[in-house]
Design an enzyme around this catalytic site. Structure first.
Site, PDB file in Angstrom:
ATOM      1  N   PRO A 158       0.839  -1.205   0.000  1.00  0.00           N
ATOM      2  CA  PRO A 158       0.000   0.000   0.000  1.00  0.00           C
ATOM      3  C   PRO A 158       0.869   1.249   0.000  1.00  0.00           C
ATOM      4  CG  PRO A 158      -0.024  -1.078   2.156  1.00  0.00           C
ATOM      5  CD  PRO A 158       0.766  -1.957   1.251  1.00  0.00           C
ATOM      6  N   CYS A 159       0.513   2.202  -0.830  1.00  0.00           N
ATOM      7  CA  CYS A 159       1.229   3.482  -0.885  1.00  0.00           C
ATOM      8  C   CYS A 159       0.191   4.576  -0.669  1.00  0.00           C
ATOM      9  CB  CYS A 159       1.928   3.642  -2.236  1.00  0.00           C
ATOM     10  SG  CYS A 159       3.191   2.420  -2.548  1.00  0.00           S
ATOM     11  N   GLN A 160      -0.281   4.699   0.570  1.00  0.00           N
ATOM     12  CA  GLN A 160      -1.363   5.659   0.804  1.00  0.00           C
ATOM     13  C   GLN A 160      -0.890   7.097   0.657  1.00  0.00           C
ATOM     14  OE1 GLN A 160      -1.797   3.644   4.271  1.00  0.00           O
ATOM     15  NE2 GLN A 160      -3.513   2.363   3.621  1.00  0.00           N
ATOM     16  N   GLY A 161       0.414   7.277   0.675  1.00  0.00           N
ATOM     17  CA  GLY A 161       0.961   8.629   0.529  1.00  0.00           C
ATOM     18  C   GLY A 161       0.791   9.195  -0.861  1.00  0.00           C
ATOM     19  N   ILE A 162       0.309   8.388  -1.799  1.00  0.00           N
ATOM     20  CA  ILE A 162       0.116   8.934  -3.149  1.00  0.00           C
ATOM     21  C   ILE A 162      -1.357   9.158  -3.460  1.00  0.00           C
ATOM     22  CG2 ILE A 162       2.219   7.918  -4.076  1.00  0.00           C
ATOM     23  CD1 ILE A 162       0.641   5.666  -5.269  1.00  0.00           C
TER      24      ILE A 162
END
Ligand code: SAM
Length: 917
Positions: free
Chosen positions: A534-538
């Site tokens: 998961p890359c929630q920062g994007i």
């Protein structure tokens, strides 16, 4: 000393400027600064201006009152994306690739020289002699045979015009008078055909690097060489996303162009070496050289691949790179030759409910490969429950992947400490206190009291192991779960290894048993690592996205962790999935980084985007998939679309080339796209308050899709019945129960195509498609006192959205199944029932077989389904993986699935033929 000459080199970068400037730039391959032709213009090397395709910020966000931003930016941005899509380009079929994107990219990278060469008199450090060819020309007959395009017509125009930075537009090859095998520059530097050379770049920039593949005199007397380019890592799609200390590593390409002879600077030595995931071995194999090369870089699908022996393309120049794989040095031995029944072990990271590995294994098994998910990790307990329920063969761990990686490293040390493995791949200390075969039984004594009279507990057995802080004592480390002699299960505790120094016998027993049963994988045990970190920062809904340093954002940390796991375990294959935002945010930095890490680890890689709808679902859902394969394996291909779906959404121009599709003009008969009706029309009617977890089907399947999705676990693979179809039950066919207000609203939405809150009384739709209140109508209130039409519906996306309380219709497809089931800002109502789609209906849209059950509270089940990789996509990728494992791939990046895939009856015969051939 080398003279300072300039060559105009093809746009050497995979980077693409914005379309508006492109044409001008392409005309002369000029940098943005030199787009206006000028005599003094320096040839371009690489334009590395930031070229961010702006994310459409969630326009809805600020205007929504009661609505929380959806977790899935994909869905939430659809509205604006669709607008962009329809406004800026006609809707396209996803079946065919946007060809102009491909053409532009190749074109930009291969267009021949059009700038004037630098006058030799401008260079101070040459001896004044003109560059010239040496020796006899290549016999004309031979030259014509080798380079026929140079000898097409004596009358052909010469493209090059000296003393001018503009050229006639002519895509034909520069016509040659004769070819040579040798040239001399500065009266002393002799270059031969096939030499590698430095080529002058702009002032202050490092030289370009090429292989000389042609020397020729044009019919106007100008002298040229044809360069086939090498790329430095920073000049590839990876750019500077990883800090590489490997300055000497270059990647050969298939990109060639013609340049004036006097831009050659010096001969260089490029060593061809065998790629190896054992970096130390690889580095030791590099002889003294200026650069070394172990892979090809191909623009389509951002591919880095080991060059097959001798030639990939049959082109003469390619034959000069020969990367023979030294398998003896490879950490990953090829299993191409293994028997089809050998188990291929999969580790699923961030596994969710396991859809990705489930699909992979289904596809792999369809191609005759015994692929099994042996290990899976997820931090969500309910997702892990679901995995365990559906995959009894999988060792499921409910923990963070960060902790899992630490645990794997400790586990390797433990195994080494008990001599179960010869040595540890890490250089860390073994557990010395365990080395003595333990049996400190005297210490593990019978006495219940120590000398001071404190009660002494005796270990009965060890039940588990973890890395982390299970007691929440702020002390992370390695812990064992202890069952105490004379105590019940409820008294089991987690104890740090440091406190178990005198329990080596028990620890040894646990480790030996765990080793035997492969409780945890050791380096070399895992064939395939898959997962979507998961890359929630994007996410478009994260207002604090760190555009300057995306990797510095803790919300994107899992991408690093995922790559660290790959680096540690060194699997044969890697499959990483992610949202398309990976390529949008911060100029695609994280996508570049993912590729970069894998290439840095000496994996072959390619990156493609696949739409779930192309594989037979009534859902679009575009996702990015990165393949990695260690050098001794074939790099898996991407399955081409089977169904015709309409292209939606915005992909950064540079990455359009990564969309998996047929090239435009390719004649192919795709199957029709599926609609909601195809997927769910056979399911029994249920109400908003349905609470049963299982129920009879009540009707027979009505479509091929329904027939297939209802097959049992064994039938799906082996065409044999595992339970009489009539006795089967349908699971998880329950909707999120709406509260009374929302239910009342939903009951008022007409049962017709396109219906939504705009059909409720008091709402007017203006000509500009925005809503406003009808002031002639009194606002209707619900029994609770809340309004029938909530404010947030009116203000969502500035009043322009028709999503709130939208009904799906039978002939529609869903953009993306998401993790929430609230009807406030998405179209999720059943066409003819007053409720949202059930968990099972969403699962059908994601291609889950009906036998796959979800776990936990109803909201968690929606999350499991919405988070999943669509099973048909994973299945097609699993099929691709199996072909690669079996060495049945060619060197193309894409392949066509068998007709009617995944209809096993038709596949089993073609597969066995394919695989046996
Ligand atoms: C997009 S979902 C994966 C879906 C899965 N690939 C599938 O096909 O079903 C991401 C998962 O990562 C899990 N997750 C998030 N952070 C994690 C972490 N640090 N360690 C382990 N799992 C994590 C979430 O619980 C979620 O289930």
């Amino acid at each position: 000393m080398a003279s300072k000459r300039n060559a105009s080199v093809a746009n050497y970068s995979a980077k693409k400027p914005r379309r508006s400037k492109d044409e001008a730039l392409q005309n002369g391959l000029l940098s943005e600064e030199t787009a206006t032709p000028s005599k003094t213009s320096r040839p371009q090397r690489i334009r590395r201006t930031k070229n961010v395709v702006e994310d459409e910020s969630p326009a809805s966000d600020s205007s929504v009152e009661e609505i929380q931003p959806p977790e899935d930016a994909d869905e939430s941005q659809n509205e604006s994306k669709e607008k962009i899509s329809t406004a800026s380009k006609s809707l396209r079929s996803q079946g065919t690739r946007m060809k102009e994107a491909v053409d532009e990219k190749i074109f930009a990278s291969s267009k021949k020289l059009k700038n004037s060469p630098q006058k030799r008199t401008e260079n101070l450090d040459n001896d004044g002699s003109e560059p010239r060819f040496l020796g006899e020309p290549i016999p004309e007959a031979e030259a014509r045979q080798r380079w026929p395009e140079r000898y097409q017509s004596k009358k052909s125009k010469i493209v090059y015009k000296s003393n001018s930075s503009t050229t006639d537009e002519d895509d034909g090859a520069i016509q040659a008078r004769r070819h040579y095998t040798q040239a001399e520059i500065d009266g002393c530097n002799v270059f031969n055909l096939e030499d590698d050379a430095h080529v002058q770049a702009e002032e202050g920039k490092p030289c370009y690097i090429c292989k000389i593949v042609e020397f020729f005199e044009a019919i106007d007397g100008e002298t040229y060489y044809t360069a086939q380019w090498y790329y430095r890592l920073v000049d590839t799609v990876i750019q500077d996303s990883i800090t590489s200390i490997e300055d000497r590593r270059v990647f050969f390409s298939e990109i060639k162009n013609d340049n004036p002879l006097d831009s050659l600077v010096e001969k260089i030595q490029i060593a061809r070496i065998s790629p190896n995931v054992d970096v130390g071995t690889k580095m030791a194999s590099i002889p003294k050289c200026d650069y070394y090369c172990d892979m090809l870089y191909l623009l389509p699908y951002s591919t880095f691949v080991v060059a097959p022996e001798n030639t990939r393309t049959g082109s003469e120049s390619c034959s000069t790179i020969s990367c023979q794989i030294d398998e003896s040095n490879c950490a990953c031995e090829s299993f191409t030759m293994q028997s089809p029944k050998t188990e291929v072990a999969v580790l699923d990271l961030y596994a969710g409910c396991g859809a990705m590995s489930t699909g992979l294994c289904l596809g792999g098994n369809m191609a005759g490969l015994n692929m099994v998910t042996k290990w899976a990790v997820d931090i969500n307990k309910y997702a892990c429950d679901c995995l365990e329920l559906n995959h009894p063969e999988t060792k499921v761990r409910n923990e963070s992947v960060d902790d899992y990686l630490c645990l794997l490293k400790e586990w390797e040390k433990l195994c080494a400490s008990f001599s179960l493995i010869s040595n540890s791949s890490t250089n860390e200390q073994y557990y010395d206190f365990l080395e003595d075969d333990g049996d400190n039984e005297a210490n593990e004594g019978d006495s219940d009291d120590d000398e001071e009279g404190d009660e002494v507990f005796e270990v009965d057995c060890i039940l588990g192991i973890c890395y982390g802080d299970p007691n929440e004592s702020q002390q992370s480390g390695l812990y064992f779960k202890i069952h105490w002699k004379g105590y019940g299960e409820s008294e089991d505790t987690w104890e740090p290894i440091s406190g178990l120094g005198n329990c080596s016998k028990h620890i040894k027993e646990f480790v030996v048993n765990g080793f035997k049963h492969k409780l945890l994988p050791l380096p070399g045990d895992v064939d395939v690592v898959c997962g979507g970190p998961p890359c929630q920062g994007i996410s478009g809904f994260n207002r604090f996205r760190n555009k300057m340093n995306p990797l510095g954002d803790p919300k994107n940390k899992q991408l690093l962790v995922y790559m660290d796991v790959v680096e540690y375990l060194k699997p044969r294959f890697v499959l990483m999935e992610n949202v398309v935002d990976l390529l949008k945010f911060s100029d695609g930095f994280l996508g570049r980084y993912a590729l970069g890490r894998l290439v840095q680890m000496n994996y072959q890689v390619r990156m493609g985007m696949l739409a779930a709808g192309s594989f037979g679902l009534p859902q679009f859902r575009m996702r990015v998939f990165v393949w990695g394969a260690c050098p001794s394996e074939s790099l898996p291909q991407y399955p081409l679309p089977m169904h015709d779906v309409v292209y939606r959404g915005v992909i950064p121009h540079e990455f359009e080339i990564n969309t998996v599709a047929y090239d435009e003009g390719h004649k192919v008969q795709l199957e029709k796209k599926l609609f909601l009706e195809d997927a769910i029309s056979d399911l029994p009617a249920v109400n908003n308050d349905e609470e049963r977890d299982q129920m009879p089907y009540r009707s027979v399947p009505k479509t091929d899709f329904q027939h297939f999705i209802r097959l049992g676990r064994k039938e799906t693979l082996f065409s044999c019945s595992d339970m009489e179809a009539s006795k089967r039950m349908v699971y998880d066919h329950r909707p999120l129960k709406l509260n009374d207000d929302d239910y009342a609203r939903v009951c008022r939405i007409p049962k017709k195509k396109g219906a939504n809150f705009r059909d409720l009384p008091g709402v007017i739709v203006r000509p500009d498609n925005k809503v406003e209140w009808d002031t002639t109508v009194e606002r209707e209130m619900l029994p609770s006192g809340k309004p029938l039409v909530p404010d947030y519906a009116m203000t969502f996306v500035g009043g322009s959205s028709s999503k709130p309380f939208g009904r799906l219709w039978w002939d529609e497809t869903v953009p993306t199944v998401v993790t929430r089931a609230q009807p406030h800002n998405q179209v999720i109502l059943h066409p003819q029932q007053d409720r949202v789609l059930t968990v099972r209906e969403n699962a059908r849209l994601q291609g889950f077989p009906d036998y796959y059950r979800l776990s936990g509270p109803i909201k968690e089940r929606y999350i499991q389904v919405g988070n999943a990789v669509a099973i048909p996509v994973a299945r097609a990728l699993g099929y691709a993986l199996a072909l690669a494992c079996r060495g049945s791939t060619d060197d193309k990046p894409v392949f066509t699935l068998p007709a009617k895939f995944p209809n096993i009856d038709s596949i089993s015969s073609s597969t066995s033929e394919d695989l046996n051939s």
